[in-house]
Design a protein around this motif. Structure first.
Motif, PDB file in Angstrom:
ATOM      1  N   LYS A 101      43.059  36.692  49.447  1.00  0.00           N
ATOM      2  CA  LYS A 101      42.353  36.513  48.173  1.00  0.00           C
ATOM      3  C   LYS A 101      41.097  35.692  48.414  1.00  0.00           C
ATOM      4  O   LYS A 101      41.154  34.598  48.946  1.00  0.00           O
ATOM      5  CB  LYS A 101      43.254  35.811  47.176  1.00  0.00           C
ATOM      6  N   GLU A 124      37.890  34.143  46.322  1.00  0.00           N
ATOM      7  CA  GLU A 124      37.364  33.880  44.987  1.00  0.00           C
ATOM      8  C   GLU A 124      36.061  33.104  45.121  1.00  0.00           C
ATOM      9  O   GLU A 124      36.017  32.040  45.709  1.00  0.00           O
ATOM     10  CB  GLU A 124      38.370  33.082  44.154  1.00  0.00           C
ATOM     11  N   ILE A 125      34.995  33.696  44.574  1.00  0.00           N
ATOM     12  CA  ILE A 125      33.686  33.058  44.562  1.00  0.00           C
ATOM     13  C   ILE A 125      33.193  33.143  43.130  1.00  0.00           C
ATOM     14  O   ILE A 125      32.852  34.225  42.658  1.00  0.00           O
ATOM     15  CB  ILE A 125      32.695  33.750  45.523  1.00  0.00           C
ATOM     16  N   LYS A 134      33.334  33.876  39.520  1.00  0.00           N
ATOM     17  CA  LYS A 134      34.215  34.762  38.755  1.00  0.00           C
ATOM     18  C   LYS A 134      34.659  35.981  39.559  1.00  0.00           C
ATOM     19  O   LYS A 134      35.505  36.734  39.122  1.00  0.00           O
ATOM     20  CB  LYS A 134      33.515  35.217  37.476  1.00  0.00           C
ATOM     21  N   ALA A 135      34.069  36.170  40.740  1.00  0.00           N
ATOM     22  CA  ALA A 135      34.429  37.320  41.575  1.00  0.00           C
ATOM     23  C   ALA A 135      35.741  37.040  42.301  1.00  0.00           C
ATOM     24  O   ALA A 135      35.913  35.997  42.920  1.00  0.00           O
ATOM     25  CB  ALA A 135      33.330  37.596  42.591  1.00  0.00           C
ATOM     26  N   LYS A 136      36.677  37.987  42.201  1.00  0.00           N
ATOM     27  CA  LYS A 136      37.968  37.865  42.878  1.00  0.00           C
ATOM     28  C   LYS A 136      38.194  39.127  43.695  1.00  0.00           C
ATOM     29  O   LYS A 136      38.179  40.226  43.162  1.00  0.00           O
ATOM     30  CB  LYS A 136      39.090  37.682  41.867  1.00  0.00           C
ATOM     31  N   ILE A 137      38.368  38.944  45.011  1.00  0.00           N
ATOM     32  CA  ILE A 137      38.546  40.067  45.917  1.00  0.00           C
ATOM     33  C   ILE A 137      39.931  39.947  46.552  1.00  0.00           C
ATOM     34  O   ILE A 137      40.280  38.896  47.075  1.00  0.00           O
ATOM     35  CB  ILE A 137      37.464  40.060  47.023  1.00  0.00           C
ATOM     36  N   HIS A 138      40.708  41.026  46.513  1.00  0.00           N
ATOM     37  CA  HIS A 138      42.032  41.056  47.129  1.00  0.00           C
ATOM     38  C   HIS A 138      42.029  42.164  48.175  1.00  0.00           C
ATOM     39  O   HIS A 138      41.744  43.310  47.864  1.00  0.00           O
ATOM     40  CB  HIS A 138      43.110  41.325  46.074  1.00  0.00           C
ATOM     41  N   ILE A 194      33.492  42.978  54.241  1.00  0.00           N
ATOM     42  CA  ILE A 194      33.281  42.105  53.074  1.00  0.00           C
ATOM     43  C   ILE A 194      32.727  40.755  53.510  1.00  0.00           C
ATOM     44  O   ILE A 194      31.798  40.233  52.901  1.00  0.00           O
ATOM     45  CB  ILE A 194      34.579  41.963  52.261  1.00  0.00           C
ATOM     46  N   ILE A 219      29.173  39.036  52.413  1.00  0.00           N
ATOM     47  CA  ILE A 219      29.104  37.693  51.813  1.00  0.00           C
ATOM     48  C   ILE A 219      28.144  36.822  52.615  1.00  0.00           C
ATOM     49  O   ILE A 219      27.324  36.105  52.051  1.00  0.00           O
ATOM     50  CB  ILE A 219      30.512  37.057  51.741  1.00  0.00           C
ATOM     51  N   SER A 247      24.493  37.517  51.905  1.00  0.00           N
ATOM     52  CA  SER A 247      23.979  37.058  50.599  1.00  0.00           C
ATOM     53  C   SER A 247      23.847  35.547  50.518  1.00  0.00           C
ATOM     54  O   SER A 247      23.264  35.033  49.563  1.00  0.00           O
ATOM     55  CB  SER A 247      24.876  37.576  49.484  1.00  0.00           C
TER      56      SER A 247
END
Length: 103
Positions: free
Chosen positions: A74, A76-77, A79-83, A95, A99, A102
């Motif tokens: 998981k 989390e940055i 409000k972005a949540k990546i699973h 991914i 990141i 950016s």
């Protein structure tokens, strides 16, 4: 008269407090919450949310025998949540590269 305990939705309380502009003391007074209970439950909530980090070896090929976990990673940055499945090193690598670009 009996004194019945009322269940308090602490998650909702902390969500309300996140947008509150006053002090903790005034928030508790306005919402009829014990200051001691607020601090106790906030500390307990933080303990439950402790992140656990595990190293991932990107040099190994991802095979069923080399992937020790089927849990999700998981990220989390804001409000972005990546699973991401922890055994999908290609997706994770892509991914992480995006990141880093950016930042």
């Amino acid at each position: 008269m009996e004194n019945k305990a009322v269940a308090v939705d602490w998650k909702n309380i902390f969500k309300m407090f996140a947008t509150y502009e006053g002090t903790i003391k005034s928030f508790c007074k306005e919402n009829n919450i014990s200051l001691h209970q607020f601090y106790y439950h906030r500390k307990a909530a933080k303990k439950r949310e402790i992140s656990v980090f595990h190293a991932i070896n990107f040099k190994e090929e991802a095979t069923p025998s080399s992937s020790c976990s089927t849990e999700n990673i998981k990220i989390e940055i804001g409000k972005a949540k990546i699973h991401i499945p922890s055994n999908d090193k290609v997706v994770l690598s892509n991914i992480l590269a995006m990141i880093m670009e950016s930042c």
